[in-house]
Design an enzyme around this catalytic site. Structure first.
Site, PDB file in Angstrom:
ATOM      1  CG  PHE A 150      -1.872   1.173   1.223  1.00 49.21           C
ATOM      2  CD1 PHE A 150      -3.143   1.039   0.668  1.00 49.21           C
ATOM      3  CD2 PHE A 150      -1.515   2.411   1.743  1.00 49.21           C
ATOM      4  CE1 PHE A 150      -4.029   2.111   0.639  1.00 49.21           C
ATOM      5  CE2 PHE A 150      -2.397   3.496   1.716  1.00 49.21           C
ATOM      6  CZ  PHE A 150      -3.659   3.336   1.160  1.00 49.21           C
ATOM      7  CG  ASP A 235       5.717   3.349   1.685  1.00 50.29           C
ATOM      8  OD1 ASP A 235       5.779   3.953   2.777  1.00 50.29           O
ATOM      9  OD2 ASP A 235       4.672   3.292   1.004  1.00 50.29           O
ATOM     10  CE  LYS A 264      -0.003   5.478   7.516  1.00 47.46           C
ATOM     11  NZ  LYS A 264      -1.404   5.794   7.717  1.00 47.46           N
TER      12      LYS A 264
END
Ligand code: PLP
Length: 408
Positions: A150, A235, A264
């Site tokens: 993702f 990532d 985040k």
């Protein structure tokens, strides 16, 4: 349209049918949200408009790494807001320089580009890899990515991600991505061609349900990248900034990526992301990359306060210890409920239930004052603040046990 007066800014003191109707009428539908309006947060807790308290083991999707509204973050934002909210992405500001130095001093990376969301940082990573391919690899532009990976919700990141449910959505997708199964090194080797400029993966696939890449797999990819002269992109939007028990996830795999993205947790709740790269990979020229809000001072001080605190207080180590505690307790529950798997690193963990009841269990927990995520029908994910205490872990397990007893 309503005329804006100060009265229209007054918000009712409790959740009313009118408020919920307004929400349904005026917010574009993208997800079904519970009928609860969140108004305040502190540490591991959130409160809704009706004064109900929730123990938060989602934390804005692994975002608030220091918990809700930590003093170090709110103070930094308040002070910076008085001085300068926004100058221009084309001008230097002081916190931007300090945050870039902090991140490069504490990682294997040499340079940083700041953005606001994880998807943007990842888009930047793909652009950088493609530019590198143009310059050094005879125009190679393909990127090998992982099934179930993702990387965000822009069209390019939906194309890069390996979420099968997205196949057929918003076609045509952006070409240039080849997906392979996680932890299958032979498949990666077969997928790499003369057109490949990079391999991209998450150290732990968080959104997929917390599936870790194996150490030998990541090391094999590193070797392959070195042999072929192509780039390794990690990532670390979800795994970075202490979540897995080290400041960055890559530290646990005994390798260094060429490009790393953060999001985040890096802003502690404030919209901030970063694209980091080693010097030889930094091939952007003026005009190749940018954005109106890139490196704006409020985001920069949020990053400085958050990452500075994580480093100064060795919060990564605390996440490791608390994660070990959580795992030990989950192992005890496994006996009662027959969890079929327990996995994760640090404070990014998951359990698989013996039946596809995870959404029902998460909903029951919400009613009982616990926010917990069900990324798959049979999986519960735990991603609390890295500052969570053992007592709060125990409280979570007590509410969860009550819900599990009703469903399993
Ligand atoms: C690993 C990973 N990459 C990228 C993203 C996208 O980040 P954002 O939602 O900030 O664009 C996410 C979000 O969940 C993520 O977990």
């Amino acid at each position: 349209m309503t005329t804006m007066t100060s009265a229209t800014l007054d918000f009712p003191q409790s959740t009313t049918p009118e408020l919920l109707r307004d929400a349904e009428r005026s917010l574009m539908y993208v997800v079904t949200r519970p009928e609860k309006i969140m108004v305040r947060g502190k540490g591991s807790y959130l409160w809704d408009l009706d004064g109900k308290r929730y123990l938060d083991f989602i934390q804005g999707w692994a975002v608030n790494c220091l918990g809700h509204s930590p003093r170090v973050l709110t103070r930094a934002l308040q002070q910076q807001a008085k001085e300068l909210v926004n100058a221009s992405p084309a001008l230097l500001n002081e916190p931007m320089i300090r945050l870039a130095k902090l991140l490069t001093d504490h990682s294997c990376m040499d340079k940083v580009f700041f953005a606001s969301t994880g998807a943007e940082a990842n888009e930047g990573a793909i652009k950088l890899a493609r530019k590198y391919g143009q310059r050094h690899l005879g125009g190679a532009y393909e990127v090998v990515t992982m099934w179930n990976g993702f990387h965000g919700r822009t069209l390019t990141m939906m194309s890069a991600s390996g979420k099968q449910a997205w196949d057929g959505l918003f076609e045509p997708k952006v070409p240039g991505f080849t997906r392979v199964p996680l932890n299958d090194l032979d498949a990666v080797k077969q997928a790499v061609t003369q057109q490949t400029c990079a391999i991209m993966l998450e150290p732990v696939q968080g959104e997929a349900g917390v599936f870790s890449a194996e150490k030998s797999f990541v090391q094999g990819i590193r070797e392959l990248c070195d042999e072929r002269g192509i780039l390794l992109i990690l990532d670390e939007i979800q795994t970075g900034v202490g979540r897995t028990g080290t400041l960055f996830g890559y530290e646990q795999f005994g390798i260094e990526p060429d490009i790393m993205t953060l999001g985040k947790g890096v802003g502690g709740g404030f919209p901030l992301s970063a694209l980091l790269a080693k010097d030889p990979v930094c091939v952007f020229e003026a005009g190749d990359q940018g954005g109106t809000f890139c490196a704006q001072p409020l985001a920069m001080v949020a990053g400085l306060a958050t990452v500075g605190e994580v480093i100064a207080k060795n919060i990564s180590r605390k996440a490791h210890l608390r994660g070990t505690y959580l795992r030990r307790k989950l192992k005890v529950l496994r006996k009662e409920f027959g969890f079929t798997d327990l996995r994760g690193m640090g404070l990014l963990q998951a359990v698989d239930l013996p039946a596809p009841q995870a959404v029902e269990v998460a909903n029951a927990c919400l009613n009982d004052g616990l926010l917990i995520n069900a990324p798959r029908p049979d999986t519960l994910r735990f991603m609390p603040a890295l500052t969570v205490s053992n007592r709060e872990v125990d409280e979570m397990l007590s509410i969860l046990t009550g819900a599990l007893r009703r469903y399993l």
